[in-house]
Design a protein around this motif. Structure first.
Motif, PDB file in Angstrom:
ATOM      1  N   UNK A   1      14.562   5.958  48.967  1.00  8.78           N
ATOM      2  CA  UNK A   1      14.076   4.627  48.615  1.00  8.78           C
ATOM      3  C   UNK A   1      13.233   4.663  47.346  1.00  8.78           C
ATOM      4  N   UNK A   2      12.400   5.705  47.212  1.00  7.29           N
ATOM      5  CA  UNK A   2      11.577   5.807  46.011  1.00  7.29           C
ATOM      6  C   UNK A   2      12.461   6.004  44.775  1.00  7.29           C
ATOM      7  N   UNK A   3      13.499   6.805  44.906  1.00 11.18           N
ATOM      8  CA  UNK A   3      14.439   7.010  43.792  1.00 11.18           C
ATOM      9  C   UNK A   3      15.094   5.686  43.396  1.00 11.18           C
ATOM     10  N   UNK A   4      15.387   4.856  44.388  1.00 14.73           N
ATOM     11  CA  UNK A   4      15.987   3.546  44.109  1.00 14.73           C
ATOM     12  C   UNK A   4      14.976   2.622  43.437  1.00 14.73           C
ATOM     13  N   UNK A   5      13.717   2.698  43.850  1.00  9.96           N
ATOM     14  CA  UNK A   5      12.668   1.912  43.188  1.00  9.96           C
ATOM     15  C   UNK A   5      12.598   2.291  41.712  1.00  9.96           C
TER      16      UNK A   5
ATOM     17  N   UNK B   1      12.452  -6.045  46.983  1.00 10.00           N
ATOM     18  CA  UNK B   1      12.894  -5.832  48.359  1.00 10.00           C
ATOM     19  C   UNK B   1      12.955  -4.343  48.716  1.00 10.00           C
ATOM     20  N   UNK B   2      13.302  -3.507  47.737  1.00 16.11           N
ATOM     21  CA  UNK B   2      13.334  -2.064  47.994  1.00 16.11           C
ATOM     22  C   UNK B   2      11.918  -1.523  48.205  1.00 16.11           C
TER      23      UNK B   2
ATOM     24  N   UNK C   1       3.065   4.141  43.528  1.00 15.12           N
ATOM     25  CA  UNK C   1       3.998   4.395  44.632  1.00 15.12           C
ATOM     26  C   UNK C   1       4.265   5.899  44.790  1.00 15.12           C
ATOM     27  N   UNK C   2       4.344   6.584  43.666  1.00 17.70           N
ATOM     28  CA  UNK C   2       4.616   8.028  43.709  1.00 17.70           C
ATOM     29  C   UNK C   2       3.478   8.769  44.417  1.00 17.70           C
ATOM     30  N   UNK C   3       2.245   8.344  44.194  1.00 15.27           N
ATOM     31  CA  UNK C   3       1.106   8.988  44.850  1.00 15.27           C
ATOM     32  C   UNK C   3       1.200   8.859  46.364  1.00 15.27           C
TER      33      UNK C   3
END
Length: 267
Positions: free
Chosen positions: A155-159, A176-177, A230-232
């Motif tokens: 999901x993070x990769x998609x963000x 939404x992601x 978000x990465x943190x």
């Protein structure tokens, strides 16, 4: 995109009066709930104007006709027109009807009192979520499974991918992601009460505030610095550090609330 409002209220025309014939453009799609209906109608009409389907000088159908075309109550149409009138997109001529205005007569940007109030509500919900989501993330750091972490990585990769496309091309998908990313974290906490509260917060946004939420995301929730927030959170969950997950999550939502409150068009 600011909602426009220009229809001066007409008039001696009855709501049931037949209007000047007008094509059934694709703008007349039935609107599915639970999105806020006046906003959706205003967006549909604004897109039709921007796309050239409705031209300056064109008369809008009556409330009764629009109500039937969109499949919503007349009160919804009335509020949507009022949003458009506020920004000068439509104008009403007493005894004649509501017309699309010339571009030069429209305000460049004005935030309506209704939109201002919605932003205040979003700030409150972000402040609430900062605390609730922080607790859920802290629990999830210790309870998440390898499979759940893999899903979060994807999901993070998609963000990241959608963020790179920008708000013009991927606004709703990106938002939404991100919501799905934090929803999965909440589910990984293995605490149904966190899931219930987060669901309530999201439901409030989706039902009543989605349009304003999306506009704010387009203006201030894209870019490298946002991705770092978000990465943190993702990294803290990856190393299963509950304290770090709590602080990173709280910081992410607190900053989102602060950015919205600090926007010049909000002050």
């Amino acid at each position: 995109m600011a909602y426009a409002s220009t229809a001066r209220r007409g008039l001696s025309c009855s709501d049931d009066q037949e209007d000047i014939p007008m094509q059934d453009f694709e703008i007349y799609e039935r609107i599915d709930r639970p999105r806020r209906l006046p906003d959706e109608v205003a967006v549909a009409l604004t897109k039709a104007i921007e796309g050239g389907q409705l031209q300056p000088g064109d008369r809008l159908p009556t409330e009764a006709v629009l109500s039937k075309k969109f499949g919503v109550a007349r009160t919804v149409i009335r509020e949507a027109i009022s949003l458009l009138k506020y920004d000068g997109v439509v104008d009403s001529r007493r005894g004649v009807g509501t017309f699309i205005t010339e571009t030069t007569n429209r305000s460049a940007f004005r935030i309506s009192p209704g939109c201002f109030e919605k932003r205040k509500q979003i700030i409150k919900l972000l402040q609430l979520r900062a605390e609730v989501q922080a607790g859920a993330s802290a629990l999830a750091a210790g309870t998440r499974t390898a499979e759940q972490m893999q899903a979060l990585e994807e999901l993070f990769a998609e963000i990241e991918r959608l963020d790179a496309l920008g708000p013009d091309d991927a606004l709703e998908q990106r938002v939404d992601t991100e919501l799905e990313f934090y929803r999965r974290i909440t589910e990984a906490s293995d605490n149904e009460y966190y899931v219930e509260v987060i669901g309530m917060i999201e439901g409030n946004i989706q039902s009543n505030l989605r349009s304003a939420f999306l506009k704010n995301a387009a203006a201030s929730e894209f870019g490298p610095s946002i991705l770092e927030e978000h990465r943190a959170v993702r990294d803290a969950l990856a190393i299963q550090d509950a304290s770090l997950a709590r602080s990173a999550t709280r910081l992410r939502f607190e900053r989102a609330a602060e950015r919205l409150a600090a926007r010049e068009d909000f002050l």
